[in-house]
Design a protein around this motif. Sequence first.
Motif: not given
Length: 139
Positions: A12-14, A23-33, A35-43, A133-139
């Motif tokens: 997934l392109t973020v 040397e700085r961080g940025a936050a991204a919200l990505v799809p995640d699976r 525990a099985g159920a689709p959710t969004l995770t902050q990275v 690399a995200v689990l379950g795809g971007a959709g």
Amino acid sequence: MTTLDAPTTTWLTVCRLADLSPERGAAALVPDRVAGAPTLTQVAVFRLLDDTVHAVQQHDPFSDAHVLARGIVGTRRVDGTDVPTVASPMYKQVFDLRTGACLDVAGKTPVAGHGADLRTWGVRVVDGDVQLAVLGGAG
């Protein structure tokens, strides 16, 4: 034999590499699976001076806050090798950006239900795009 509902890994392109300050961080919200159920995770995504990019969970297991993208990037010598690190902006725990391992608990324990180490994501840069690399795809 086929395994049904097996999670698949999708790239997934973020953002663009040029969007990340070294040397700085940025936050991204990505799809995640996780525990099985689709959710969004902050990275938390970090670009280093040599243009390598690392991604770890944004959630700080010691403060229970989503703040690691605002942490201080540095290095620590581990087993004779300099490794890229991020120090939490809350209680200053230091984490290896490659593995997520907590290198210094700074006298604290993680909040109940959390381990001290961070989850990591596979990262690649393709034609200037930062992909995770995200689990379950971007959709």
